[in-house]
Motif scaffolding. Structure first.
Motif, PDB file in Angstrom:
ATOM      1  N   LEU A 168       0.826  -1.200   0.000  1.00 10.08           N
ATOM      2  CA  LEU A 168       0.000   0.000   0.000  1.00 10.08           C
ATOM      3  C   LEU A 168       0.867   1.259   0.000  1.00 10.08           C
ATOM      4  O   LEU A 168       0.631   2.185  -0.782  1.00 10.08           O
ATOM      5  CB  LEU A 168      -0.929  -0.007   1.219  1.00 10.08           C
ATOM      6  N   GLY A 169       1.883   1.259   0.863  1.00  8.96           N
ATOM      7  CA  GLY A 169       2.765   2.425   0.948  1.00  8.96           C
ATOM      8  C   GLY A 169       3.425   2.731  -0.387  1.00  8.96           C
ATOM      9  O   GLY A 169       3.441   3.877  -0.842  1.00  8.96           O
ATOM     10  N   PHE A 170       3.944   1.676  -1.040  1.00  9.69           N
ATOM     11  CA  PHE A 170       4.599   1.876  -2.339  1.00  9.69           C
ATOM     12  C   PHE A 170       3.591   2.311  -3.398  1.00  9.69           C
ATOM     13  O   PHE A 170       3.904   3.149  -4.245  1.00  9.69           O
ATOM     14  CB  PHE A 170       5.318   0.602  -2.786  1.00  9.69           C
ATOM     15  N   ALA A 171       2.375   1.759  -3.336  1.00  8.89           N
ATOM     16  CA  ALA A 171       1.355   2.132  -4.319  1.00  8.89           C
ATOM     17  C   ALA A 171       1.004   3.606  -4.178  1.00  8.89           C
ATOM     18  O   ALA A 171       0.844   4.312  -5.175  1.00  8.89           O
ATOM     19  CB  ALA A 171       0.125   1.254  -4.147  1.00  8.89           C
ATOM     20  N   LEU A 172       0.914   4.104  -2.931  1.00  4.16           N
ATOM     21  CA  LEU A 172       0.582   5.517  -2.720  1.00  4.16           C
ATOM     22  C   LEU A 172       1.646   6.415  -3.341  1.00  4.16           C
ATOM     23  O   LEU A 172       1.340   7.451  -3.913  1.00  4.16           O
ATOM     24  CB  LEU A 172       0.467   5.826  -1.224  1.00  4.16           C
ATOM     25  N   ALA A 173       2.916   5.979  -3.247  1.00  4.77           N
ATOM     26  CA  ALA A 173       4.004   6.772  -3.829  1.00  4.77           C
ATOM     27  C   ALA A 173       4.204   6.436  -5.300  1.00  4.77           C
ATOM     28  O   ALA A 173       5.158   6.915  -5.915  1.00  4.77           O
ATOM     29  CB  ALA A 173       5.289   6.533  -3.054  1.00  4.77           C
ATOM     30  N   ARG A 174       3.336   5.613  -5.858  1.00  2.00           N
ATOM     31  CA  ARG A 174       3.436   5.149  -7.248  1.00  2.00           C
ATOM     32  C   ARG A 174       4.800   4.513  -7.516  1.00  2.00           C
ATOM     33  O   ARG A 174       5.444   4.767  -8.536  1.00  2.00           O
ATOM     34  CB  ARG A 174       3.171   6.284  -8.227  1.00  2.00           C
ATOM     35  N   LEU A 175       5.242   3.696  -6.589  1.00  2.00           N
ATOM     36  CA  LEU A 175       6.509   3.003  -6.755  1.00  2.00           C
ATOM     37  C   LEU A 175       6.281   1.501  -6.853  1.00  2.00           C
ATOM     38  O   LEU A 175       7.193   0.716  -6.658  1.00  2.00           O
ATOM     39  CB  LEU A 175       7.431   3.301  -5.568  1.00  2.00           C
ATOM     40  N   GLU A 176       5.019   1.114  -7.107  1.00  2.19           N
ATOM     41  CA  GLU A 176       4.753  -0.317  -7.209  1.00  2.19           C
ATOM     42  C   GLU A 176       5.524  -0.883  -8.390  1.00  2.19           C
ATOM     43  O   GLU A 176       5.649  -0.238  -9.423  1.00  2.19           O
ATOM     44  CB  GLU A 176       3.241  -0.580  -7.349  1.00  2.19           C
ATOM     45  N   ARG A 177       6.103  -2.075  -8.189  1.00  7.01           N
ATOM     46  CA  ARG A 177       6.903  -2.661  -9.260  1.00  7.01           C
ATOM     47  C   ARG A 177       6.181  -3.894  -9.775  1.00  7.01           C
ATOM     48  O   ARG A 177       5.593  -4.634  -8.987  1.00  7.01           O
ATOM     49  CB  ARG A 177       8.257  -3.114  -8.723  1.00  7.01           C
ATOM     50  N   SER A 215      -7.587  -0.420  -8.827  1.00  6.20           N
ATOM     51  CA  SER A 215      -8.675   0.547  -8.698  1.00  6.20           C
ATOM     52  C   SER A 215      -8.367   1.535  -7.591  1.00  6.20           C
ATOM     53  O   SER A 215      -7.435   1.347  -6.815  1.00  6.20           O
ATOM     54  CB  SER A 215      -9.996  -0.175  -8.411  1.00  6.20           C
ATOM     55  N   GLY A 216      -9.176   2.589  -7.545  1.00 10.57           N
ATOM     56  CA  GLY A 216      -9.034   3.589  -6.492  1.00 10.57           C
ATOM     57  C   GLY A 216      -8.458   4.888  -7.004  1.00 10.57           C
ATOM     58  O   GLY A 216      -8.008   4.987  -8.145  1.00 10.57           O
ATOM     59  N   THR A 217      -8.498   5.891  -6.152  1.00 14.13           N
ATOM     60  CA  THR A 217      -7.901   7.186  -6.490  1.00 14.13           C
ATOM     61  C   THR A 217      -6.899   7.546  -5.406  1.00 14.13           C
ATOM     62  O   THR A 217      -7.053   7.176  -4.249  1.00 14.13           O
ATOM     63  CB  THR A 217      -8.955   8.303  -6.551  1.00 14.13           C
ATOM     64  N   ILE A 218      -5.840   8.227  -5.819  1.00 14.39           N
ATOM     65  CA  ILE A 218      -4.813   8.657  -4.866  1.00 14.39           C
ATOM     66  C   ILE A 218      -4.616  10.155  -5.056  1.00 14.39           C
ATOM     67  O   ILE A 218      -3.880  10.580  -5.949  1.00 14.39           O
ATOM     68  CB  ILE A 218      -3.491   7.893  -5.109  1.00 14.39           C
ATOM     69  N   GLN A 219      -5.297  10.954  -4.252  1.00 19.47           N
ATOM     70  CA  GLN A 219      -5.150  12.406  -4.332  1.00 19.47           C
ATOM     71  C   GLN A 219      -4.040  12.833  -3.388  1.00 19.47           C
ATOM     72  O   GLN A 219      -4.119  12.589  -2.189  1.00 19.47           O
ATOM     73  CB  GLN A 219      -6.453  13.090  -3.890  1.00 19.47           C
ATOM     74  N   ILE A 220      -2.981  13.425  -3.950  1.00 21.72           N
ATOM     75  CA  ILE A 220      -1.908  13.934  -3.091  1.00 21.72           C
ATOM     76  C   ILE A 220      -1.727  15.412  -3.403  1.00 21.72           C
ATOM     77  O   ILE A 220      -1.408  15.773  -4.541  1.00 21.72           O
ATOM     78  CB  ILE A 220      -0.598  13.154  -3.286  1.00 21.72           C
ATOM     79  N   VAL A 221      -1.959  16.264  -2.423  1.00 23.09           N
ATOM     80  CA  VAL A 221      -1.905  17.715  -2.565  1.00 23.09           C
ATOM     81  C   VAL A 221      -2.633  18.157  -3.839  1.00 23.09           C
ATOM     82  O   VAL A 221      -2.083  18.896  -4.659  1.00 23.09           O
ATOM     83  CB  VAL A 221      -0.455  18.243  -2.560  1.00 23.09           C
ATOM     84  N   ARG A 239      -2.679   8.690  -9.403  1.00 25.36           N
ATOM     85  CA  ARG A 239      -2.889   7.453 -10.152  1.00 25.36           C
ATOM     86  C   ARG A 239      -2.987   7.713 -11.652  1.00 25.36           C
ATOM     87  O   ARG A 239      -2.630   6.868 -12.463  1.00 25.36           O
ATOM     88  CB  ARG A 239      -4.160   6.761  -9.672  1.00 25.36           C
ATOM     89  N   THR A 240      -3.451   8.911 -12.030  1.00 23.01           N
ATOM     90  CA  THR A 240      -3.637   9.188 -13.452  1.00 23.01           C
ATOM     91  C   THR A 240      -2.618  10.205 -13.972  1.00 23.01           C
ATOM     92  O   THR A 240      -2.618  10.535 -15.151  1.00 23.01           O
ATOM     93  CB  THR A 240      -5.048   9.739 -13.713  1.00 23.01           C
TER      94      THR A 240
END
Lengths: 327, 330
Positions: free
Chosen positions: A49-58, A65-71, A76-77
């Motif tokens: 989850l942590g890596f996915a939030l930082a878009r570092l998933e390998r 699915s889902g949305t990740i709003q950061i600032v 995600r998009t």
């Protein structure tokens, strides 16, 4: 307080054929200057989850699915180039093994320099000054800038990694088990360092760890994950008094009590479930001493019970009684 | 500095062993150069014992015991005196080698450098695009070229491109009517003659560099520091070069330095196939004619170059890998 991270219903799978549903419908909010602790045993999906939030998933991991709003931006998009520019200035990371997180053929100084050069318009002199200030904050001599990673101890490298994470004053720092590979004494130094840093520089943190004791000490809010789902979420202070989910309680009991070193502390029997196929039941039920027939037949929802977000058919009744009596 | 000194001592020791082994090996071989030469003359008639003695003296074959011979040999080696070639009499071994060496250095050296450079570059490209079409085709192609015999490729190229279509010359290093000089037309002729042999060498060796580099790159890509570099939002080209390729190339550097050492040995089969007047071709003739002095001279040159290349590789490695630098000095 403004919201830094607003993740909604994030799910992450490993693999395409017969995927492992490692993280399922997790929502997470991190506010400005808030320290959020994410706990759970190995394989519960906390690092994923942590890596996915930082878009570092390998690969083979992928966010399905889902949305990740950061600032205010949807990470995600976000396209590659804007995402690259947002990295480190908004979200930085500290990895578990600080030893391997530094490039062996570049000096420490060069590894501070490249990130500042590519994200800011600082002059070479300003870059050096900034790097020295950061090292000072984690109590490391500025001479270290000319050294290579293999010349430093594990604890030093991990503190350098933390200094590096804060160099651009990011809004959020994601720390993935930053103290796990270190011995207890060094671990303590790092924790004290983090507390001190928090006083000096404003930032939010997602602290991922399997060590509930450590998380309770550092975090404002604690999120407990089990088998890819959030099972409990509440503030650290209230969790210390009232852990509600049977799994959180079991984690608490597995901690040694320093005031009673000979006292009993227990492991949690059984193993986490296989996440290829998610059954319609409480996933913790096979290991739970309180499990009832309902637990084995229905999937409990994550409910907002005012004092706690909880995913449990049994202990939710206790919360009701607790809130009702005002205790 | 101490590291450097230790390396130099090691170098000298290795050279001594090589020189000594080089002395004993030809003497352990069956046969005798005078008999070989006589056998050749026998075809034209018989030979008197005095003529045999004359040949022995002429070739400078020593009659001392093995230790005297060894002492004499060491003395000669130090003075770059390897004696007279039996096959190319009256030319000295030093003369023969010095005339073959530039061709080999040019052909095999250039081919090796190009092959390493291109192979490494394509390896980086393949690894950065792993799983895509570019990677698949590069990997399959290089696995293929890596396995098929290069002399066969040389023969095919020679037969079709030179013999059938006359696009390239059949033999030699330059046009038969030319004398070596530094004019453009001569250099052009050398490039024209060297193209097919160089291509043969490159095709056979480029795949190895490519696959090696690709594997190292893929290992490096999984390192935490590469993940961190991505998290740092560094430019992809910077990450690919400073974080991945710079680390991935280290194991290949040793291989490259070794390959440069072996350049001097020539590419035996390539030179034979294309009748290229290099060291490989010379060595082949020396072995066929039991030309001990020439063989010894060539072996010695090869050994010295390989050992020196190793030495240079050690020093270069120190420049590229800080871990060896300080670790070795302590």
């Amino acid at each position: 307080m403004s919201v830094i991270v607003q993740a909604e219903n994030v799910s992450v799978d490993y693999g395409r054929k017969n995927p492992v549903h490692a993280v399922r419908n997790v929502s997470l909010t991190i506010e400005e200057n808030q320290f959020v602790g994410l706990v759970g045993e190995s394989g519960c999906g906390k690092s994923t989850l942590g890596f996915a939030l930082a878009r570092l998933e390998r690969p083979p991991a992928q966010i399905i699915s889902g949305t990740i709003q950061i600032v205010g931006q949807d990470w995600r998009t976000l396209a590659a180039e804007p995402l690259r520019r947002a990295r480190w200035t908004e979200v930085s990371v500290v990895l578990q093994s600080g030893m391997n997180a530094l490039n062996p053929i570049m000096t420490i100084g060069a590894q501070f320099k490249d990130v500042m050069e590519q994200h800011t318009r600082m002059s070479p002199a300003e870059i050096v000054a900034r790097a020295e200030t950061m090292l000072e904050m984690v109590q490391i001599q500025p001479e270290v800038l000319g050294r290579y990673p293999h010349e430093l101890s594990g604890g030093m490298k991990q503190r350098i990694a933390i200094a590096l994470a804060l160099v651009l004053q990011p809004k959020l720092v994601i720390m993935d088990e930053p103290t796990t590979a270190l011995d207890m004494v060094v671990q303590r130094q790092i924790v004290e360092n983090l507390k001190e840093l928090r006083r000096q520089q404003a930032f939010s943190m997602l602290f991922i760890s399997h060590d509930l004791g450590l998380v309770l000490e550092l975090a404002d809010q604690v999120v407990v994950m089990y088998a890819g789902e959030v099972v409990e979420r509440q503030s650290a202070t209230s969790m210390l008094d009232h852990p509600w989910h049977p799994y959180t309680r079991a984690l608490m009991h597995s901690l040694p009590d320093p005031e009673n070193p000979k006292g009993s502390y227990e492991g949690i029997p059984g193993t986490p479930p296989d996440l290829h196929h998610i059954p319609t039941a409480c996933l913790y039920a096979p290991r739970c001493p309180l499990a009832t027939d309902v637990c084995r037949a229905q999937t409990p929802p994550l409910e907002d019970l005012k004092v706690v977000d909880l995913r449990c058919f049994v202990t939710r009744e206790e919360v009701g009684v607790h809130v009702g009596t005002g205790a | 500095m101490e590291y450097f000194l230790r390396r130099v001592i090691f170098l000298i020791g290795t050279l001594w062993v090589a020189v000594t082994v080089n002395f004993f090996i030809p003497r352990a071989m069956p046969g005798n150069p005078v008999e070989t030469m006589m056998a050749r003359f026998h075809e034209r008639g018989t030979m008197s014992p005095s003529a045999m003695k004359a040949i022995t003296v002429m070739l400078g074959i020593s009659h001392g015991n093995i230790f005297q011979q060894y002492g004499e040999y060491l003395n000669h080696v130090v003075h770059f005196n390897f004696g007279v070639s039996y096959t190319y009499f009256p030319y000295s071994v030093t003369y023969m080698i010095s005339h073959a060496l530039p061709w080999t250095l040019g052909l095999v050296g250039v081919a090796t450098i190009f092959s390493f450079g291109l192979g490494t570059m394509f390896g980086i490209i393949a690894a950065m695009r792993r799983g895509k079409a570019v990677d698949g085709s590069l990997t399959i192609l290089s696995s293929f070229t890596n396995t098929f015999p290069y002399f066969w490729f040389g023969l095919m190229a020679l037969y079709f491109l030179s013999f059938v279509y006359h696009w390239f010359p059949l033999t030699g290093a330059y046009g038969a009517s030319m004398t070596p000089n530094l004019s453009w037309s001569f250099i052009g002729s050398v490039a024209y003659h060297g193209f097919l042999p160089a291509l043969t060498i490159m095709i056979s060796s480029i795949g190895g560099w490519l696959l090696g580099m690709r594997n190292n790159m893929i290992n490096a890509l999984n390192e935490d520091y590469v993940l961190l570099a991505t998290a740092k939002g560094l430019k992809p080209s910077w990450v690919a070069w400073m974080y991945v390729a710079r680390n991935a190339i280290l194991p290949n550097l040793t291989g490259f330095a070794m390959a440069l050492g072996f350049v001097v040995g020539g590419s035996l089969l390539t030179e034979i196939v294309f009748s290229y007047p290099g060291i490989g071709y010379l060595l082949y003739n020396a072995v066929v004619n039991e030309d001990f002095p020439l063989m010894q001279g060539i072996f010695l040159i090869i050994v010295v170059c390989v050992v020196l290349a190793n030495f240079v590789a050690d020093l270069a490695y120190v420049m590229f890998d800080p871990r060896v630098r300080r670790g070795g000095a302590s």
